[in-house]
Design a protein around this motif. Structure first.
Motif, PDB file in Angstrom:
ATOM      1  N   ALA A  54      50.350  14.830  -1.986  1.00 43.20           N
ATOM      2  CA  ALA A  54      51.150  15.040  -0.777  1.00 43.20           C
ATOM      3  C   ALA A  54      51.564  13.717  -0.136  1.00 43.20           C
ATOM      4  O   ALA A  54      52.201  13.707   0.923  1.00 43.20           O
ATOM      5  CB  ALA A  54      50.361  15.877   0.225  1.00 43.20           C
ATOM      6  N   GLY A  55      51.195  12.588  -0.787  1.00 43.72           N
ATOM      7  CA  GLY A  55      51.561  11.277  -0.267  1.00 43.72           C
ATOM      8  C   GLY A  55      50.706  10.815   0.882  1.00 43.72           C
ATOM      9  O   GLY A  55      51.101   9.920   1.639  1.00 43.72           O
ATOM     10  N   GLU A  56      49.525  11.407   1.037  1.00 37.92           N
ATOM     11  CA  GLU A  56      48.618  11.032   2.117  1.00 37.92           C
ATOM     12  C   GLU A  56      47.472  10.164   1.598  1.00 37.92           C
ATOM     13  O   GLU A  56      47.213  10.113   0.396  1.00 37.92           O
ATOM     14  CB  GLU A  56      48.046  12.289   2.790  1.00 37.92           C
ATOM     15  CG  GLU A  56      49.093  13.196   3.415  1.00 37.92           C
ATOM     16  CD  GLU A  56      48.479  14.426   4.047  1.00 37.92           C
ATOM     17  OE1 GLU A  56      47.396  14.291   4.665  1.00 37.92           O
ATOM     18  OE2 GLU A  56      49.063  15.518   3.919  1.00 37.92           O
ATOM     19  N   GLU A  57      46.807   9.497   2.512  1.00 34.54           N
ATOM     20  CA  GLU A  57      45.676   8.628   2.180  1.00 34.54           C
ATOM     21  C   GLU A  57      44.462   9.468   1.782  1.00 34.54           C
ATOM     22  O   GLU A  57      44.042  10.352   2.529  1.00 34.54           O
ATOM     23  CB  GLU A  57      45.323   7.758   3.380  1.00 34.54           C
ATOM     24  CG  GLU A  57      44.201   6.764   3.155  1.00 34.54           C
ATOM     25  CD  GLU A  57      44.624   5.523   2.384  1.00 34.54           C
ATOM     26  OE1 GLU A  57      43.719   4.775   1.955  1.00 34.54           O
ATOM     27  OE2 GLU A  57      45.833   5.306   2.226  1.00 34.54           O
ATOM     28  N   PRO A  58      43.884   9.230   0.596  1.00 30.23           N
ATOM     29  CA  PRO A  58      42.689   9.989   0.202  1.00 30.23           C
ATOM     30  C   PRO A  58      41.486   9.615   1.051  1.00 30.23           C
ATOM     31  O   PRO A  58      41.448   8.544   1.669  1.00 30.23           O
ATOM     32  CB  PRO A  58      42.481   9.587  -1.258  1.00 30.23           C
ATOM     33  CG  PRO A  58      43.121   8.239  -1.378  1.00 30.23           C
ATOM     34  CD  PRO A  58      44.300   8.268  -0.434  1.00 30.23           C
TER      35      PRO A  58
END
Length: 246
Positions: free
Chosen positions: A47-51
């Protein structure tokens, strides 16, 4: 199973952290807890978010790296296991799971669920070793008779993996179970007698310097310890310290 995760997110040690909610679906009861977090992180990356950053290494309950505070318990609701050995069958479909880093002044948060446990390393460096002549004249270990009782107790103390669950669980953030185990594994053996006095004094002094609290005999540390390290080791450390000071 479908779950709601409330996870502590913190960009770095200087940033202000907060709890963030995530949803994960189709989680198998056969997954380990860390595998469930892997699924979440794959979802976040896609989703293009920071893990979510979390500590792990061996995933076999040996290294002591995994250190999560799950629903108010160090390493979660099971007993005698580390976070990586916790399986999702301990939870139910629809559960909300709160996941935080180990909380202690001596364990500052580095990022998200990762804390800095170098305080333990510095305590070890202060005295958690023996000095041995390795010039070729090293005494054979089998030439030193050791009773089975002492050997077994030393081995039990040496089982400590330094995960920090004892500190995270203690209301005072005490590290005395950890230090007691490290002192005991040498105090019980003849190889540890030469430096016994300096060892216990230096390790306890370093423990205090790191900002850990004192033990008030609550016993929560022994309950949450994944290796079942006994409170007897704290008593032994106190005896060794008293003897060294006298």
């Amino acid at each position: 199973m479908n779950l709601t995760l409330k996870i502590w997110r913190q960009k770095d040690s200087d940033a202000k952290g907060q709890m963030v909610d995530y949803k994960v679906t189709d989680i198998s009861e056969h997954m380990s807890f860390l595998e469930m977090l892997d699924v979440l992180n794959e979802q976040l990356v896609n989703a293009g978010e920071e893990p979510v950053a979390f500590d792990h290494d061996c995933r076999e309950g040996i290294c002591g790296m995994c250190s999560l505070y799950i629903n108010g318990e160090a390493h979660g609701p099971d007993r005698g296991i580390t976070t990586c050995q916790l399986h999702m069958r301990m939870f139910n479909d629809g559960d909300t799971i709160t996941i935080e880093p180990f909380r202690a002044a001596a364990f500052p948060v580095i990022k998200d669920l990762i804390v800095d446990r170098m305080a333990f390393e510095r305590i070890q460096q202060a005295g958690g070793y023996i000095s041995v002549n390795t010039s070729g004249n090293t005494q054979d270990a089998n030439s030193l008779p050791i009773s089975k009782h002492a050997a077994d107790e030393a081995m039990d103390a040496a089982a400590c993996i330094g995960c920090g669950a004892c500190v995270a669980t203690c209301k005072n953030s005490s590290a005395m179970l950890f230090v007691g185990a490290k002192v005991s594994q040498y105090a019980l053996l003849p190889q540890g007698q030469v430096e016994a006095a300096d060892r216990v004094k230096n390790m306890v002094a370093q423990m205090d310097l790191e900002g850990f609290g004192n033990c008030t005999n609550t016993g929560a540390c022994e309950v949450e310890c994944p290796k079942g390290i006994s409170l007897d080791n704290i008593a032994r450390m106190n005896r060794e310290l008293m003897k060294a000071n006298l």
